[in-house]
Design a protein around this motif. Structure first.
Motif, PDB file in Angstrom:
ATOM      1  N   SER A   1     -32.181  31.822  50.383  1.00 35.93           N
ATOM      2  CA  SER A   1     -33.391  31.750  51.201  1.00 35.93           C
ATOM      3  C   SER A   1     -34.381  32.806  50.752  1.00 35.93           C
ATOM      4  CB  SER A   1     -33.066  31.935  52.688  1.00 35.93           C
ATOM      5  OG  SER A   1     -32.479  33.204  52.910  1.00 35.93           O
TER       6      SER A   1
ATOM      7  N   GLU B   1     -32.767  36.005  48.952  1.00 34.77           N
ATOM      8  CA  GLU B   1     -31.468  36.334  49.534  1.00 34.77           C
ATOM      9  C   GLU B   1     -30.451  35.298  49.072  1.00 34.77           C
ATOM     10  OE1 GLU B   1     -30.916  38.941  51.413  1.00 34.77           O
ATOM     11  OE2 GLU B   1     -32.917  39.598  52.044  1.00 34.77           O
TER      12      GLU B   1
ATOM     13  N   GLN C   1     -36.958  35.596  51.727  1.00 31.13           N
ATOM     14  CA  GLN C   1     -37.227  36.486  52.843  1.00 31.13           C
ATOM     15  C   GLN C   1     -38.168  37.595  52.387  1.00 31.13           C
ATOM     16  OE1 GLN C   1     -36.132  35.855  55.859  1.00 31.13           O
ATOM     17  NE2 GLN C   1     -34.667  34.224  55.354  1.00 31.13           N
ATOM     18  N   GLU C   2     -39.436  37.498  52.808  1.00 34.91           N
ATOM     19  CA  GLU C   2     -40.437  38.518  52.490  1.00 34.91           C
ATOM     20  C   GLU C   2     -40.488  38.842  50.996  1.00 34.91           C
ATOM     21  OE1 GLU C   2     -39.603  41.863  54.954  1.00 34.91           O
ATOM     22  OE2 GLU C   2     -40.147  40.832  56.811  1.00 34.91           O
TER      23      GLU C   2
END
Length: 249
Positions: free
Chosen positions: A119, A126, A121-122
């Motif tokens: 995924s 990840e 994330q910012e």
């Protein structure tokens, strides 16, 4: 001096021993350096010297038009060879390493997990997997799912623009081409590695393939349509070549 420009000079014997010219503005390879050398040989020989340099050796007495015709007839071979020359990737599939996604560099943050999951994330990617050795497998599975969504959006845009219909999209890891189209069935194949590049690269390749609905060969009509639908296609082609040097294909 027009289409051909002299690279070598001199006169008399030395000039006959080595006459080298450079092709300028060859429409289907706008950013490839193409050199021609006359030699004491029987046949025209094409050699890929680098990702941006095609060298042609030709017997003495063969006309420029004949040589140009041979080059144009071997377009598919030339393109495939240029695309298969190894490049040094900037990507690294390990914890703390980086990969590209839609033109942006993403750092990998790995954690152990029995079930693979990826995924964003910012700005970080990840990655959960059974071991660090499974990072690449997990990312490529995620990239393929992402590619289906993005490619389908791009294809839908060109379908509306061109009045054609893609009946099946296949995404593959391909080493010698960015895409292919079966115009009779409406099947299109697109390279998985395009998902690593900016969306404009995906748009360029999708259009290039979809024009084969109208023009089977890469002739002047093909490239005229490219220019009509995408006036900056040549700059995108150059950009695509640069991206190939950055990403693992």
């Amino acid at each position: 001096m027009g289409f051909w420009e002299w690279l070598g000079g001199g006169g008399g014997k030395s000039r006959r021993a080595k006459r080298v010219k450079e092709i300028q503005n060859l429409f289907f390879l706008p950013e490839t350096k193409i050199t021609l050398e006359y030699k004491n040989i029987k046949n025209i020989i094409l050699r890929i010297k680098s990702p941006t340099h095609l060298h042609i050796s030709s017997p003495y007495g063969v006309s420029v038009d004949e040589i140009e015709s041979v080059v144009r007839k071997r377009e598919e071979w030339i393109r495939s060879r240029l695309n298969t020359i190894p490049q040094k990737s900037e990507e690294s599939y390990k914890n703390g390493g980086t990969i590209y996604h839609l033109g942006e560099k993403k750092q990998i943050c790995f954690s152990l997990s029995a079930r693979a999951k990826v995924s964003l994330q910012e700005g970080m990617l990840e990655v959960e997997a059974k071991s660090e050795e499974h990072i690449k497998e997990a990312i490529q599975k995620w990239q393929k799912a992402e590619a289906y969504k993005v490619y389908a959006e791009v294809l839908a845009e060109w379908e509306r623009e061109m009045g054609v219909k893609i009946s099946h999209l296949s995404i593959k890891k391909m080493t010698s081409r960015w895409g292919s189209l079966n115009p009779k069935k409406g099947y299109i194949n697109l390279n998985l590695s395009l998902i690593k590049m900016p969306r404009r690269m995906i748009e360029y390749v999708a259009l290039h393939e979809m024009i084969h609905f109208f023009h089977y060969n890469h002739d002047k009509k093909f490239y005229a349509m490219m220019s009509e639908k995408m006036p900056d296609w040549q700059s995108r082609e150059r950009e695509l070549r640069e991206w190939k040097r950055k990403v693992e294909c």
